[in-house]
Design a protein around this motif. Structure first.
Motif, short mmCIF file in Angstrom:
data_model
loop_
_atom_site.label_atom_id
_atom_site.label_comp_id
_atom_site.label_asym_id
_atom_site.label_seq_id
_atom_site.Cartn_x
_atom_site.Cartn_y
_atom_site.Cartn_z
N GLN A 12 0.83 -1.21 0.00
CA GLN A 12 0.00 0.00 0.00
C GLN A 12 0.86 1.26 0.00
O GLN A 12 0.54 2.25 -0.67
CB GLN A 12 -0.93 0.00 1.21
CG GLN A 12 -2.03 -1.05 1.15
CD GLN A 12 -2.98 -0.93 2.33
OE1 GLN A 12 -2.83 -0.06 3.17
NE2 GLN A 12 -3.95 -1.82 2.39
N ASP A 13 1.95 1.22 0.76
CA ASP A 13 2.83 2.38 0.81
C ASP A 13 3.48 2.62 -0.55
O ASP A 13 3.61 3.77 -1.01
CB ASP A 13 3.90 2.17 1.88
CG ASP A 13 4.62 3.46 2.25
OD1 ASP A 13 3.97 4.53 2.17
OD2 ASP A 13 5.82 3.42 2.57
N ARG A 14 3.89 1.56 -1.20
CA ARG A 14 4.49 1.69 -2.53
C ARG A 14 3.46 2.21 -3.54
O ARG A 14 3.79 3.01 -4.42
CB ARG A 14 5.06 0.35 -2.99
CG ARG A 14 6.31 -0.07 -2.22
CD ARG A 14 6.83 -1.42 -2.68
NE ARG A 14 8.00 -1.83 -1.92
CZ ARG A 14 9.25 -1.47 -2.21
NH1 ARG A 14 9.48 -0.69 -3.24
NH2 ARG A 14 10.25 -1.89 -1.48
N GLU A 15 2.23 1.75 -3.42
CA GLU A 15 1.17 2.25 -4.30
C GLU A 15 0.94 3.75 -4.08
O GLU A 15 0.77 4.51 -5.04
CB GLU A 15 -0.13 1.49 -4.04
CG GLU A 15 -0.11 0.04 -4.53
CD GLU A 15 -1.39 -0.69 -4.18
OE1 GLU A 15 -2.19 -0.14 -3.39
OE2 GLU A 15 -1.60 -1.81 -4.70
N ARG A 16 0.95 4.16 -2.82
CA ARG A 16 0.76 5.58 -2.50
C ARG A 16 1.88 6.43 -3.09
O ARG A 16 1.63 7.48 -3.71
CB ARG A 16 0.72 5.76 -0.97
CG ARG A 16 0.60 7.20 -0.49
CD ARG A 16 0.52 7.24 1.03
NE ARG A 16 1.75 6.78 1.65
CZ ARG A 16 2.77 7.60 1.95
NH1 ARG A 16 2.69 8.88 1.69
NH2 ARG A 16 3.87 7.12 2.52
N LEU A 17 3.12 5.99 -2.92
CA LEU A 17 4.26 6.73 -3.44
C LEU A 17 4.28 6.73 -4.96
O LEU A 17 4.64 7.74 -5.59
CB LEU A 17 5.56 6.14 -2.88
CG LEU A 17 5.74 6.27 -1.36
CD1 LEU A 17 7.00 5.55 -0.91
CD2 LEU A 17 5.80 7.73 -0.94
N LEU A 18 3.90 5.60 -5.58
CA LEU A 18 3.86 5.53 -7.03
C LEU A 18 2.80 6.48 -7.60
O LEU A 18 3.04 7.17 -8.60
CB LEU A 18 3.58 4.10 -7.49
CG LEU A 18 3.48 3.89 -9.01
CD1 LEU A 18 4.77 4.29 -9.70
CD2 LEU A 18 3.13 2.44 -9.33
N THR A 19 1.65 6.53 -6.94
CA THR A 19 0.59 7.45 -7.38
C THR A 19 1.09 8.90 -7.32
O THR A 19 0.83 9.70 -8.24
CB THR A 19 -0.65 7.30 -6.48
OG1 THR A 19 -1.12 5.95 -6.57
CG2 THR A 19 -1.76 8.24 -6.92
N LEU A 20 1.80 9.23 -6.25
CA LEU A 20 2.35 10.58 -6.12
C LEU A 20 3.36 10.86 -7.22
O LEU A 20 3.33 11.93 -7.85
CB LEU A 20 3.02 10.73 -4.74
CG LEU A 20 3.78 12.05 -4.50
CD1 LEU A 20 2.82 13.24 -4.57
CD2 LEU A 20 4.50 12.02 -3.16
N ASP A 21 4.25 9.92 -7.49
CA ASP A 21 5.27 10.10 -8.52
C ASP A 21 4.64 10.28 -9.90
O ASP A 21 5.07 11.14 -10.69
CB ASP A 21 6.24 8.91 -8.53
CG ASP A 21 7.13 8.88 -7.30
OD1 ASP A 21 7.27 9.91 -6.65
OD2 ASP A 21 7.69 7.80 -7.00
N VAL A 22 3.63 9.47 -10.21
CA VAL A 22 2.97 9.57 -11.52
C VAL A 22 2.26 10.91 -11.65
O VAL A 22 2.33 11.56 -12.70
CB VAL A 22 1.97 8.41 -11.72
CG1 VAL A 22 1.11 8.64 -12.97
CG2 VAL A 22 2.72 7.08 -11.84
N THR A 23 1.58 11.32 -10.59
CA THR A 23 0.87 12.61 -10.62
C THR A 23 1.84 13.76 -10.85
O THR A 23 1.58 14.66 -11.66
CB THR A 23 0.11 12.83 -9.30
OG1 THR A 23 -0.81 11.75 -9.10
CG2 THR A 23 -0.66 14.14 -9.33
N GLN A 24 2.96 13.75 -10.13
CA GLN A 24 3.95 14.81 -10.29
C GLN A 24 4.57 14.79 -11.68
O GLN A 24 4.78 15.85 -12.30
CB GLN A 24 5.03 14.67 -9.22
CG GLN A 24 4.54 14.99 -7.81
CD GLN A 24 5.62 14.83 -6.77
OE1 GLN A 24 6.59 14.07 -6.94
NE2 GLN A 24 5.50 15.54 -5.66
N ALA A 25 4.87 13.60 -12.19
CA ALA A 25 5.46 13.49 -13.53
C ALA A 25 4.49 13.96 -14.60
O ALA A 25 4.87 14.67 -15.54
CB ALA A 25 5.89 12.05 -13.79
N PHE A 26 3.23 13.58 -14.47
CA PHE A 26 2.20 14.00 -15.43
C PHE A 26 2.04 15.52 -15.41
O PHE A 26 2.00 16.18 -16.46
CB PHE A 26 0.87 13.33 -15.09
CG PHE A 26 -0.29 13.82 -15.92
CD1 PHE A 26 -0.49 13.36 -17.20
CD2 PHE A 26 -1.15 14.77 -15.40
CE1 PHE A 26 -1.55 13.81 -17.97
CE2 PHE A 26 -2.22 15.23 -16.15
CZ PHE A 26 -2.42 14.75 -17.44
#
Length: 265
Positions: free
Chosen positions: A4-18
């Protein structure tokens, strides 16, 4: 919890990259408009130079400004390519995948900020806090188990003592056995579980305090940025293109100097 923590961080990274890709695309659009305006400015300066209204210096400065914009355009294009590769990588695509245009908007929308609600949501949804809550529950369960194991179950058994000789006494009875925890009181297990529970509680409290401080800082920053963006969109951006066109027309008519045009841009 780790997933879950990795999913949360990945979502943040994708949002910032987008967001970064969309922002760079918008910057390039604005720069392309500025390049077009400066190209017209060079043509206007050259026309006025031929008429003897301005010096060669103004023409050269106009060309330098135009070339600097072209250089900035190349830099932003390279940065956009890098940002697009990073987004592809986060999305599991090959780096070389071509995304002609990433569709998105950076439209400003004011957000109501409820500090208490946001802080509570941030704490409840943190996987590390969830993991600590699970550790606390497990430690408390181990304490209860260890205390219960200090006293073994009551044992009841029956016995019969007799003989074939009718003259001998015959006995029938019940034996009750209740072991007392004199030496094995499970103190070690109880202390270990209690210590584990206390560590988890202290760690959770520390994380909650850190989250509260971080949320206070982020909300203060976001509030200030909302005010800046609102001012920019409502009072600056709405009249920006018109102002540049007006100052250029005034320059073409000799009403303002070339350096006033550059300053306005």
């Amino acid at each position: 919890w780790d997933i879950q923590d990795r999913e949360r961080l990945l979502t943040l990274d994708v949002t910032q990259a987008f967001t970064r890709v969309v922002a760079l695309q918008e910057q390039l659009k604005v720069l392309e408009l500025l390049i077009q305006i400066n190209r017209q400015l060079v043509e206007t300066a050259e026309a006025r130079f031929r008429k003897g209204e301005v010096s060669q210096v103004e023409v050269q400065v106009a060309k330098v400004e135009f070339q600097q914009d072209r250089v900035e355009q190349k830099r932003l294009q390279a940065e956009l390519k890098t940002a697009t590769s990073a987004l592809n990588l986060l999305l599991g695509r090959p780096k070389a995948t071509t995304l002609s245009v990433v569709i998105g908007q950076l439209t400003y929308q004011p957000v109501a900020l409820d500090a208490q609600r946001l802080t509570r949501w941030a704490v409840v949804n943190r996987p590390d806090v969830m993991m600590l809550d699970a550790d606390i529950r497990q430690a408390e369960a181990l304490i209860k188990l260890a205390k219960a194991q200090r006293f073994e179950d009551l044992k009841v058994s029956g016995f019969y003592k007799g003989s074939e000789d009718p003259d001998e006494e015959q006995m029938v009875g019940v034996k009750v056995s209740l072991p007392l925890p004199i030496f094995d009181r499970k103190k070690g297990e109880i202390k270990e579980a209690s210590a584990r529970s206390e560590v988890a509680k202290i760690t959770k409290e520390f994380i909650m305090l850190r989250v509260e401080r971080e949320m206070e800082q982020l909300i203060a920053q976001l509030t200030a940025l909302q005010e800046i963006v609102g001012l920019y969109e409502q009072e600056i951006l709405a009249t920006l293109e018109q102002s540049i066109q007006t100052i250029q027309d005034a320059y073409a008519q000799g009403q303002v100097s070339f350096f006033e045009v550059i300053q306005t841009e």
